[in-house]
Design an enzyme around this catalytic site. Sequence first.
Site, PDB file in Angstrom:
ATOM      1  CD  GLU A 132      -2.904  -0.906  -0.180  1.00  0.00           C
ATOM      2  OE1 GLU A 132      -2.946   0.194  -0.749  1.00  0.00           O
ATOM      3  OE2 GLU A 132      -3.490  -1.908  -0.594  1.00  0.00           O
ATOM      4  CE1 TYR A 165      -6.991   2.556  -0.994  1.00  0.00           C
ATOM      5  CE2 TYR A 165      -4.661   2.925  -0.556  1.00  0.00           C
ATOM      6  CZ  TYR A 165      -5.672   2.163  -1.098  1.00  0.00           C
ATOM      7  OH  TYR A 165      -5.369   0.984  -1.727  1.00  0.00           O
ATOM      8  CG  ASP A 211      -8.433   3.309  -5.093  1.00  0.00           C
ATOM      9  OD1 ASP A 211      -9.656   3.097  -5.254  1.00  0.00           O
ATOM     10  OD2 ASP A 211      -7.568   2.853  -5.844  1.00  0.00           O
TER      11      ASP A 211
END
Length: 307
Positions: free
Chosen positions: A52, A135, A153
């Site tokens: 991520e 996020y 996102d």
Amino acid sequence: MTTTTTSRTAGGPSDEAPAALHSPVIDWFRTHARDLPWRRQEAGPWGVMVSEFMLQQTPVSRVLPVYEQWLARWPRPADLAAEPPGEAVRAWGRLGYPRRALRLHAAASAIAERHGGDVPQDHAKLLALPGVGEYTAAAVASFAYGQRHPVLDTNVRRVFGRAVTGVQYPPTATTAAERRLARELLPDDDPTAAAWAAATMELGALVCTARTPDCHRCPIATQCAWRLAGSPAHTGPPRRGQTYAGTDRQVRGKLLAVLREAVTPVEQAALDVVWDEPVQRARALDGLVSDGLVEPLTNGTYRLPLT
DNA sequence: AAAACGTGGTG
DNA sequence: TCACCAAGTTT
């Protein structure tokens, strides 16, 4: 009947809309999802978190090789935390936005110190980690731990913007309306919500793309509000593409590239050659130092940070 | 809240 | 060719 009859909020999804979207999108995901390393079971929460960080504004294809090296070298947060931050910056390579490497290192340190070496499961604790925003906290909680969170996102925003709201592109910045919509569309149970999050992201990445969406392969094309409206062109303000050539960012990139390659501290002269304009060059270097990406030594040389 | 923050692929 | 775009966060 009065003039104040109850009506649904304009633009909101109907009560039955979610269920009509969930199954086709999740079913599509089951058969079309890419086999990405951070989706494998063995990746674990740390693998998910690393991916991520790397995927923040960087395409999958460029992340893949760096991710593999990173996990092989630092299989647990404590392994990364045990190394100098400069090693994280070096291993980051050319992924871009190297402050992410520094923040991932700082997050690993926090995990090692405050969380017993395990990536926390709690959304609030994730959010408190360096480099973890709304996020990423939702993504890790959802993908690594199967929790129910709205994961919003750029892909999901585009999919919702088209399929539900009926616009080609979402607003420049995420709005409260988008968050509300994402919450409303979230399936009720955790596993389905987690699947929905991954599936909507993948749909945006593979089919409902920014430039030329492949509606022919879209599992919800027949329900897409944007298509149903005739695929109207974007009406809002022009989407700003950030210029890069000649900016401090470019200079910082060139300076850091020299430091990444160097095994020993670098002389000022070796940095001076990357940019001819001395004022901007000095400003860029100062910025790197104040960001903690570069460490100046007392003898006038520079290196990636040891602390 | 707008702006800074890298890099490379692509239509 | 060149502007757009890529799983955002921080200040």
